[in-house]
Design a protein around this motif. Structure first.
Motif, PDB file in Angstrom:
ATOM      1  N   SER A  46       0.798  -1.228   0.000  1.00 19.13           N
ATOM      2  CA  SER A  46       0.000   0.000   0.000  1.00 19.13           C
ATOM      3  C   SER A  46       0.829   1.275   0.000  1.00 19.13           C
ATOM      4  CB  SER A  46      -0.926   0.012   1.225  1.00 19.13           C
ATOM      5  OG  SER A  46      -0.170  -0.024   2.425  1.00 19.13           O
ATOM      6  N   ILE A  47       2.135   1.202   0.314  1.00 16.43           N
ATOM      7  CA  ILE A  47       2.954   2.418   0.375  1.00 16.43           C
ATOM      8  C   ILE A  47       2.995   3.074  -1.002  1.00 16.43           C
ATOM      9  CG2 ILE A  47       5.266   3.338   0.806  1.00 16.43           C
ATOM     10  CD1 ILE A  47       5.655   1.053   2.815  1.00 16.43           C
ATOM     11  N   VAL A 309      11.210   2.359   5.938  1.00 11.37           N
ATOM     12  CA  VAL A 309       9.916   2.997   6.220  1.00 11.37           C
ATOM     13  C   VAL A 309       9.439   2.656   7.622  1.00 11.37           C
ATOM     14  CG1 VAL A 309       9.179   3.127   3.819  1.00 11.37           C
ATOM     15  CG2 VAL A 309       8.664   1.085   5.148  1.00 11.37           C
ATOM     16  N   TYR A 310       9.873   1.505   8.137  1.00 11.92           N
ATOM     17  CA  TYR A 310       9.449   1.071   9.463  1.00 11.92           C
ATOM     18  C   TYR A 310      10.446   1.482  10.555  1.00 11.92           C
ATOM     19  CZ  TYR A 310       6.901  -1.853   6.177  1.00 11.92           C
ATOM     20  OH  TYR A 310       6.153  -2.291   5.121  1.00 11.92           O
ATOM     21  N   THR A 311      11.482   2.227  10.158  1.00 15.23           N
ATOM     22  CA  THR A 311      12.507   2.682  11.098  1.00 15.23           C
ATOM     23  C   THR A 311      12.215   4.124  11.494  1.00 15.23           C
ATOM     24  OG1 THR A 311      14.147   1.255  10.030  1.00 15.23           O
ATOM     25  CG2 THR A 311      14.984   3.048  11.408  1.00 15.23           C
ATOM     26  N   GLY A 319      17.257   6.554   4.020  1.00 17.33           N
ATOM     27  CA  GLY A 319      16.054   7.274   3.626  1.00 17.33           C
ATOM     28  C   GLY A 319      14.806   6.433   3.788  1.00 17.33           C
ATOM     29  N   TYR A 320      13.668   7.072   3.634  1.00 14.95           N
ATOM     30  CA  TYR A 320      12.374   6.456   3.904  1.00 14.95           C
ATOM     31  C   TYR A 320      12.086   5.279   2.975  1.00 14.95           C
ATOM     32  CZ  TYR A 320       7.279   6.125   4.433  1.00 14.95           C
ATOM     33  OH  TYR A 320       6.005   5.673   4.637  1.00 14.95           O
TER      34      TYR A 320
END
Length: 395
Positions: A46-47, A309-311, A319-320
């Protein structure tokens, strides 16, 4: 026993992932089907910081294409269906008999669902009847109206949500379509062809065959970490492998500098012994099947990758939503991009290379960035200061 260089295993892995000559393949239903059949699945996520994962993964192989054509191939022509292969994936329709067995066994064994099913005996029936009577429905159709408070019977969100998941995994429902990435469920009989599952005893061999086909050659640790669904009963995979070794369908190989047992389909021996060098440059989605088992990517390519993204932002290193850079068969770095849709601008906030890139690597990466911008509909590309900005601006 044949001892192979790690580079040969990596080369066949790239070939099976259709990354041996990326951004240059013609995009058709047939070429897309061959890729998903070989890889075993096309992961959904979904990201949406750039684009949905499955769209990006297809771009990495084929270059810019019309997303509406992909949607039509999936949800109108039914060349693929959604199921849990590694995670939620698009799976080739040709693999339906195998996954039908996973569905049937999930329903039979109720893996991990026993307590929930005992606590909600009527929810499955009511959800299924609702969809049978009213047609394709999203999870939102089962959400409790806010005005009704917290104790309005079975129409509570969580029981209905779990029912939809169970009915989908057990093959009684299927994903009919998606709108703004929201799933719409229908009865499987109205979405999928009526195909019998393969024999229960044949399923572990089928599953191993799919895995070995996708990987080219696999360490024992790879076998359970690529196609992660379903969980096998203790010893089932080992017994299947023993039978395939005895029949000669699978061979054991060694990989120089890599410990443990490795396996390959016997038919892949020539490709492993005479590997073809991968060419070209592309960028990989974080959910690309090449990266499903990150320990394998580190072992074969020397590339340690993590989705950050989960960090928490303060602890991110790169980066994201970074995209690994694949160049000439090697993972040479990553970029940190963002799609500014309202501005029609692709921003590359940072580029991190494993070592100082040469001119060819910079040019290949720059062309891949330009191709990505074209696919995303970005009219401008901005890159942070550094040699990649100069290469992108020069194109």
């Amino acid at each position: 026993m044949t001892i192979l260089p790690a580079e040969a295993v990596a080369a066949l892995f790239l070939r099976r992932q259709h990354l041996d000559n990326p951004l240059s393949r013609p995009f058709t239903r047939e070429t897309l089907t061959r890729f998903v059949e070989d890889a075993g699945g096309l992961q959904l996520d979904s990201i949406n910081v750039l684009e949905r994962a499955h769209y990006l993964t297809v771009w990495s192989r084929f270059g810019p294409y019309d997303k509406s054509v992909l949607d039509r191939i999936v949800y109108e022509e039914r060349a693929f269906f959604e199921y849990w292969a590694h995670a939620a994936c698009l799976v080739a329709a040709s693999d339906l008999p195998g996954w039908r067995r996973a569905m049937a066994d999930f329903r039979r064994r109720h893996i991990g669902w026993s307590n929930w099913l005992k606590a909600h005996p009527s929810v499955l029936r009511r959800v299924e009847n609702h969809i049978r009577d009213r047609g394709p429905s999203s999870a939102a159709a089962f959400a409790r109206p806010a005005s009704q408070g917290k104790t309005q019977g079975w129409w509570d969100w969580k029981p209905a949500h779990h029912a939809l998941q169970f009915l989908w995994l057990s093959g009684r429902l299927a994903i009919h379509s998606r709108r703004h990435f929201q799933k719409s469920y229908d009865l499987a009989a109205r979405v999928l062809p009526q195909i019998e599952p393969i024999d229960r005893g044949a399923f572990p061999c089928w599953h191993l065959r799919k895995t070995l086909r996708a990987l080219g050659a696999a360490a024992e640790s790879d076998l359970a970490r690529y196609l992660t669904f379903p969980r096998f009963e203790p010893g089932a995979r080992r017994r299947a492998m023993a039978g395939m070794l005895k029949s000669g369908e699978v061979i054991e190989v060694g990989v120089a500098g890599r410990p443990g047992r490795w396996y390959a389909l016997a038919e892949d021996r020539p490709a492993l012994e005479s590997p073809a060098q991968a060419r070209g440059t592309t960028l990989l989605c974080p959910f690309d099947s090449l990266l499903w088992h990150r320990g394998r990517a580190k072992s074969l390519f020397g590339f340690d990758y993590k989705i950050e993204v989960y960090t928490p932002s303060a602890r991110r290193v790169y980066g994201y939503y970074t995209l690994p850079i694949l160049h000439q068969g090697r993972l040479i770095g990553r970029i940190d991009p963002k799609n500014h849709r309202s501005e029609r601008r692709l921003e590359v906030r940072a580029a991190h290379f494993e070592s100082q890139p040469d001119a060819e690597a910079l040019l290949g990466t720059a062309r891949a960035v330009r191709s990505l911008a074209s696919f995303l509909g970005a009219e401008r590309v901005s890159v942070s200061r550094g040699p990649l900005r100069e290469a992108v601006n020069a194109i």
